[in-house]
Design an enzyme around this catalytic site. Sequence first.
Site, mmCIF file in Angstrom:
data_model
loop_
_atom_site.group_PDB
_atom_site.id
_atom_site.type_symbol
_atom_site.label_atom_id
_atom_site.label_comp_id
_atom_site.label_asym_id
_atom_site.label_seq_id
_atom_site.Cartn_x
_atom_site.Cartn_y
_atom_site.Cartn_z
ATOM 1 N N ASP A 17 -49.450 -101.234 19.595
ATOM 2 C CA ASP A 17 -50.476 -100.216 19.382
ATOM 3 C C ASP A 17 -49.983 -98.813 19.728
ATOM 4 O OD1 ASP A 17 -52.945 -99.275 18.722
ATOM 5 O OD2 ASP A 17 -53.954 -99.963 20.531
ATOM 6 N N ASN A 19 -49.058 -96.356 17.324
ATOM 7 C CA ASN A 19 -48.156 -95.719 16.352
ATOM 8 C C ASN A 19 -48.750 -94.432 15.788
ATOM 9 O OD1 ASN A 19 -46.548 -97.950 16.663
ATOM 10 N ND2 ASN A 19 -47.151 -98.923 14.747
ATOM 11 N N GLY A 20 -50.056 -94.493 15.470
ATOM 12 C CA GLY A 20 -50.718 -93.337 14.871
ATOM 13 C C GLY A 20 -50.744 -92.147 15.826
ATOM 14 N N TRP A 22 -48.792 -91.600 18.378
ATOM 15 C CA TRP A 22 -47.414 -91.146 18.603
ATOM 16 C C TRP A 22 -47.028 -90.129 17.520
ATOM 17 C CZ3 TRP A 22 -42.907 -91.159 15.781
ATOM 18 C CH2 TRP A 22 -41.714 -90.983 16.478
ATOM 19 N N GLU A 64 -58.764 -106.559 9.980
ATOM 20 C CA GLU A 64 -59.556 -105.306 9.971
ATOM 21 C C GLU A 64 -58.715 -104.117 9.486
ATOM 22 O OE1 GLU A 64 -59.641 -107.421 12.768
ATOM 23 O OE2 GLU A 64 -61.469 -108.243 11.882
ATOM 24 N N ASN A 65 -57.393 -104.231 9.564
ATOM 25 C CA ASN A 65 -56.538 -103.095 9.196
ATOM 26 C C ASN A 65 -56.586 -102.738 7.707
ATOM 27 O OD1 ASN A 65 -53.967 -103.872 11.673
ATOM 28 N ND2 ASN A 65 -55.677 -102.435 11.810
ATOM 29 N N ARG A 188 -50.522 -105.038 26.048
ATOM 30 C CA ARG A 188 -51.069 -104.042 25.125
ATOM 31 C C ARG A 188 -50.677 -102.663 25.598
ATOM 32 N NH1 ARG A 188 -56.517 -103.810 21.545
ATOM 33 N NH2 ARG A 188 -55.779 -102.076 20.305
ATOM 34 N N LEU A 195 -58.736 -106.923 23.508
ATOM 35 C CA LEU A 195 -57.929 -107.992 22.915
ATOM 36 C C LEU A 195 -57.926 -107.890 21.385
ATOM 37 C CD1 LEU A 195 -56.221 -110.406 23.671
ATOM 38 C CD2 LEU A 195 -58.278 -111.790 23.850
HETATM 39 C C1 FPP Z 1 -51.253 -100.129 15.674
HETATM 40 O O1 FPP Z 1 -51.104 -98.757 15.935
HETATM 41 C C2 FPP Z 1 -50.224 -100.545 14.755
HETATM 42 C C3 FPP Z 1 -50.431 -101.114 13.549
HETATM 43 C C4 FPP Z 1 -51.772 -101.421 12.993
HETATM 44 C C5 FPP Z 1 -49.303 -101.446 12.660
HETATM 45 C C6 FPP Z 1 -48.118 -102.076 13.351
HETATM 46 C C7 FPP Z 1 -47.066 -102.259 12.370
HETATM 47 C C8 FPP Z 1 -45.759 -102.071 12.584
HETATM 48 C C9 FPP Z 1 -45.169 -101.712 13.885
HETATM 49 C C10 FPP Z 1 -44.806 -102.270 11.451
HETATM 50 C C11 FPP Z 1 -44.738 -103.734 11.105
HETATM 51 C C12 FPP Z 1 -43.447 -104.058 10.621
HETATM 52 C C13 FPP Z 1 -42.745 -105.143 10.990
HETATM 53 C C14 FPP Z 1 -41.378 -105.213 10.484
HETATM 54 C C15 FPP Z 1 -43.264 -106.213 11.881
HETATM 55 P P1 FPP Z 1 -52.234 -97.762 15.411
HETATM 56 O O2 FPP Z 1 -51.864 -97.337 14.030
HETATM 57 O O3 FPP Z 1 -53.568 -98.409 15.539
HETATM 58 O O4 FPP Z 1 -52.068 -96.559 16.382
HETATM 59 P P2 FPP Z 1 -53.232 -95.624 16.934
HETATM 60 O O5 FPP Z 1 -54.144 -96.504 17.747
HETATM 61 O O6 FPP Z 1 -52.495 -94.641 17.760
HETATM 62 O O7 FPP Z 1 -53.914 -95.038 15.751
#
Ligand code: FPP
Length: 240
Positions: A17, A19-20, A22, A64-65, A188, A195
Amino acid sequence: MDKKFEVLPEHIAIIMDGNGRWAKKRGLERTEGHKVGAEVFRKICQYASDIGIKYMTFYAFSTENWKRSEKEVGKIMDLLRVYLGEMEEREEENEAAGYNIRFIGSREGMPEDIVTLMDIVESRSNDKDKIHINIAVNYGGRAEIVKSAKELAEKVKNGELQPKDITEDMISAGLYTANQPDPDLIIRPSGEYRLSNFLIWQAAYAEFFYDDILWPDYTPADLDRAIEAFLKRNRRFGGV
Ligand code: FPP
């Protein structure tokens, strides 16, 4: 590599969790965060294998994504496609690495080419056992329990099973994680304390470790910290 820990959790599950956030912090598009997140996923798999963890489960995409923008969903699917393509192409390297890969989640609604690659990568790796890596894609914990319940209901309907004979093990056997140990430790990062429908049946006795780090910043040292914290806990499984 020297043995770093005398004892280890057998199965660690991670919600990748943050990525967005970051990406946003750096003025980048959310998809850039997923790109770096996928690289971190690779590194952590390698590190977990090096230190001797036997099972790792990563939450890559939940049911949900799909609600996210088409562009973001497309990018996550592309990252998976690239990863799967590499796994397929570099068969010898994978053979040596001993990764046993399983995709947990529903194949329904997934792009066909990805499903084909998932099947190839799974079938080529299913005799390996250095480390088992589960990648949760189009995964939902409640849906997984419903899937298992439906399979048992079919058996009852066919007269193969009596409702009174249904056991917890039978429910477990109908989950995507059949024949695998439940996670001992669920991590997490990114400061969220939920969860989020991840391994809800399997998490019954798991220890949780929450961290403020965002997934693209996650390093092997952070995994070490989570393992150290886990090893200090006294797990009683309902006993005293
Ligand atoms: C949650 O962060 C992350 C995801 C929904 C996507 C995770 C996917 C990857 C890391 C790539 C998958 C690729 C492989 C090769 C397994 P978020 O986007 O919800 O972050 P935020 O809460 O900061 O918005």
